[in-house]
Design a protein around this motif. Structure first.
Motif, short mmCIF file in Angstrom:
data_model
loop_
_atom_site.label_atom_id
_atom_site.label_comp_id
_atom_site.label_asym_id
_atom_site.label_seq_id
_atom_site.Cartn_x
_atom_site.Cartn_y
_atom_site.Cartn_z
N TYR A 1 0.86 -1.07 0.03
CA TYR A 1 -0.04 0.00 0.02
C TYR A 1 0.80 1.10 -0.22
O TYR A 1 1.69 1.36 0.92
CB TYR A 1 -0.91 -0.12 1.14
CG TYR A 1 -1.80 1.12 1.15
CD1 TYR A 1 -2.99 1.14 0.29
CD2 TYR A 1 -1.89 2.31 2.12
CE1 TYR A 1 -3.89 2.10 0.57
CE2 TYR A 1 -2.65 3.10 2.03
CZ TYR A 1 -4.05 3.33 0.97
OH TYR A 1 -4.78 4.06 1.17
N VAL A 2 0.85 1.85 -1.18
CA VAL A 2 1.57 3.25 -1.15
C VAL A 2 0.89 4.40 -0.99
O VAL A 2 -0.20 4.78 -1.62
CB VAL A 2 2.52 2.84 -2.61
CG1 VAL A 2 3.24 4.23 -2.87
CG2 VAL A 2 3.02 1.73 -2.98
N GLU B 1 1.56 8.41 -1.54
CA GLU B 1 2.38 9.35 -2.09
C GLU B 1 1.98 10.73 -1.73
O GLU B 1 1.04 11.04 -1.67
CB GLU B 1 2.60 9.35 -3.72
CG GLU B 1 3.17 7.89 -4.22
CD GLU B 1 2.96 7.72 -5.48
OE1 GLU B 1 3.81 6.93 -6.11
OE2 GLU B 1 2.31 8.52 -6.18
N GLY C 1 4.55 4.06 -7.39
CA GLY C 1 3.30 3.35 -7.12
C GLY C 1 3.21 2.57 -8.61
O GLY C 1 2.68 1.31 -8.35
N THR D 1 -0.55 -4.14 -5.84
CA THR D 1 -0.14 -2.89 -5.09
C THR D 1 -1.18 -1.66 -5.38
O THR D 1 -1.40 -1.50 -6.57
CB THR D 1 1.37 -2.38 -5.59
OG1 THR D 1 2.20 -3.35 -5.09
CG2 THR D 1 1.60 -1.06 -4.91
N ASP D 2 -1.53 -1.15 -4.32
CA ASP D 2 -2.48 0.23 -4.35
C ASP D 2 -1.65 1.09 -4.21
O ASP D 2 -0.69 1.22 -3.26
CB ASP D 2 -3.69 -0.10 -3.46
CG ASP D 2 -4.41 -1.27 -3.77
OD1 ASP D 2 -4.68 -1.44 -4.98
OD2 ASP D 2 -5.09 -1.88 -3.00
N THR D 3 -2.09 2.38 -4.69
CA THR D 3 -1.53 3.83 -4.43
C THR D 3 -2.33 4.90 -4.35
O THR D 3 -3.43 4.94 -5.10
CB THR D 3 -0.46 3.86 -5.58
OG1 THR D 3 0.47 3.01 -5.98
CG2 THR D 3 0.13 5.37 -5.64
N ARG E 1 -2.52 9.17 -3.36
CA ARG E 1 -1.72 10.34 -3.41
C ARG E 1 -2.42 11.55 -2.57
O ARG E 1 -3.67 11.77 -3.03
CB ARG E 1 -1.53 10.95 -4.73
CG ARG E 1 -0.52 12.12 -4.64
CD ARG E 1 0.11 12.37 -6.31
NE ARG E 1 1.09 11.39 -6.44
CZ ARG E 1 1.76 11.52 -7.55
NH1 ARG E 1 1.55 12.58 -8.44
NH2 ARG E 1 2.72 10.58 -7.96
#
Length: 496
Positions: free
Chosen positions: A377-378, A380, A398, A408-410, A412
């Motif tokens: 889990y990113v 930003e 991401g 993977t989830d991103t 911001r």
């Protein structure tokens, strides 16, 4: 005796470097090339892909074979030629972190070859500023670093590499924009260092650039009282003539930073700044980052002609400036001829350099966090826009991390949108926090602190200047380019 109006108009056009809107040259630019215009400058708005740029520059060259085609391409966070995805090269700060001048020269030559093939002949790079003030809002990772000797050797290497690739280099922002807390796009920075400090720090990379044969130097809109207590460098004969020409021995083209920038335009006017810069010793006037139409170019051309007629700008000074621009044009023609006899395609040296620039540190004992083996889990954190970089250039890790770890989830967050616990949605997944210049933004620092308190195993990835180290694992890329993001994702996963 003043030259006829038509001749003066051609001389005035010769010293302008205007931008324009569109991916093909507008009719006014083509017309002006036949009337004396010597240069144009390209921005991200003019670029789709290399083939389109090559067609654009071929159209310009059909009107004037020796036209100078400039671009503001630092091959780092500031990229125009790759603004659609981010630079495939890591940028100055990353190259400084590696500190291998041979690598820096190779990266710059790779860029020079790519630009030359596309028909670009002058690059407003390298950034030769010493980023001695970590709170600098506009330089940061655009600089090779905070050590003058390091910046000097890499500036020289970059100049050699770019010009070996067939493109004229332009070291900026003279006499040095590194020790400021003000962005000259918005206001006039003041450099308070004394002359001894300037010689030891700010001026060292420019001396190295001159020694390396740099073809152009760009002025900074900076007030430096130790050199001139009254006028910004761009408008100062003491700085451009006395220091750059006489002391440093520079004989190439002096280009202004964009004269519509508020540091000079608010005080002296758009046209007034251009006339004063020429009178002070500048040879080419850069415009068009924000003022990019024929009306703007005509305003400057007419103001230059009027200044000669009134005696404010000596005709000999204007003729000298136009002559230097012509000499640079001749250099670029010769460089293109050499290129055509030995052109080669771009390489993967940028990604190689970006990988070498990654630095990973563990900040607390405990089980190993890396490599990540499960979808992450990113988060930003997006800082305010740096106008020099532009809003259109993608950044982050991401996407490349998602390619290596599918699922993977991103997310911001800008400052107003940050939740109380940014990492809460991660659940049991690895948490990756991505920042840019964490030390410069209180809100970002607070958000990361909350996230790390809730998840002590969080990884922090710094894409800016790594002044503040936090998280169970801290990874510094020294830049936010596409290549740097890809290198970070590889370092996080141990995969390529």
């Amino acid at each position: 005796m003043t030259a006829p109006a038509g001749d003066l108009s051609a001389l005035a056009a010769a010293v302008l470097q205007p931008g324009f809107v569109g991916t093909t040259p507008p009719p006014w630019v083509c017309r002006w090339l036949g009337e004396g215009l010597g240069s144009v400058v390209l921005f991200a708005r003019n670029i789709v892909d290399p083939a389109q740029v090559a067609a654009l520059t071929a159209t310009l060259r059909a009107e004037r074979p020796d036209v100078i085609v400039a671009i503001d391409e630092e091959a780092g966070d500031v990229t125009r030629i790759e603004s659609g995805r981010g630079s495939s090269r890591p940028g100055n700060f990353a190259l400084g972190a590696v500190d291998d001048p041979t690598l820096t020269e190779a990266v710059a030559r790779d860029l020079g070859t790519e630009l030359a093939v596309a028909g670009v002949t002058l690059d407003y790079a390298p950034d030769a500023d010493v980023n001695s003030n970590p709170d600098n809002p506009v330089i940061g990772v655009r600089s090779f670093g905070a050590d003058p000797a390091l910046v000097a050797r890499h500036t020289a290497a970059w100049v050699r590499g770019l010009q070996a690739g067939g493109v004229a280099a332009c070291a900026k922002h003279f006499p040095g924009h590194g020790d400021t807390r003000v962005d000259s796009h918005h206001d006039l920075p003041r450099i308070t260092a004394d002359r001894d400090r300037l010689d030891a720090c700010e001026l060292a990379p420019f001396r190295a650039a001159v020694a390396a044969g740099v073809q152009a130097v760009m002025t900074g809109h900076l007030l430096v009282p130790a050199l001139d207590p009254e006028l910004p460098a761009t408008l100062s004969q003491r700085i451009l003539g006395g220091l750059l020409r006489d002391e440093l021995g520079f004989s190439g083209v002096i280009v202004t930073d964009a004269v519509e920038m508020r540091a000079v335009a608010d005080r002296y006017g758009f046209a007034g700044a251009a006339v004063r810069a020429l009178a002070a010793g500048a040879d080419a006037i850069c415009i068009g980052g924000e003022r990019a139409g024929e009306r703007d170019a005509r305003e400057l051309r007419d103001a230059i002609v009027a200044a000669v007629v009134s005696g404010e700008l000596p005709e000999e000074r204007l003729a000298e400036a136009a002559k230097r621009v012509g000499q640079l044009a001749a250099w670029t023609v010769a460089a293109r001829t050499t290129l055509s006899n030995g052109a080669r395609g771009a390489t993967d040296v940028g990604l190689v350099a970006a990988r070498r620039a990654v630095r990973v540190s563990t900040t607390r004992p405990g089980p190993a966090v890396l490599p990540l083996s499960r979808p992450a889990y990113v988060v930003e954190f997006e800082p305010p826009r740096n106008i020099a970089i532009g809003a259109e250039t993608p950044w982050g890790i991401g996407e490349p991390l998602g390619e290596l770890l599918p699922g993977t989830d991103t997310v911001r967050y800008a400052e107003p949108d940050v939740p109380a616990d940014p990492g809460a949605p991660a659940g049991g997944r690895p948490l990756v926090l991505v920042v840019r210049d964490l030390h410069r933004h209180d809100w970002m620092r607070d958000a990361v602190r909350r996230a790390v308190a809730a998840r002590p195993d969080a990884v922090v990835v710094e894409l800016g200047v790594p002044e503040l180290v936090t998280g169970a694992v801290h990874l510094a890329t020294h830049g936010a380019t596409w290549a740097s993001g890809r290198a970070a994702a590889e370092a996080l996963t141990g995969r390529t």
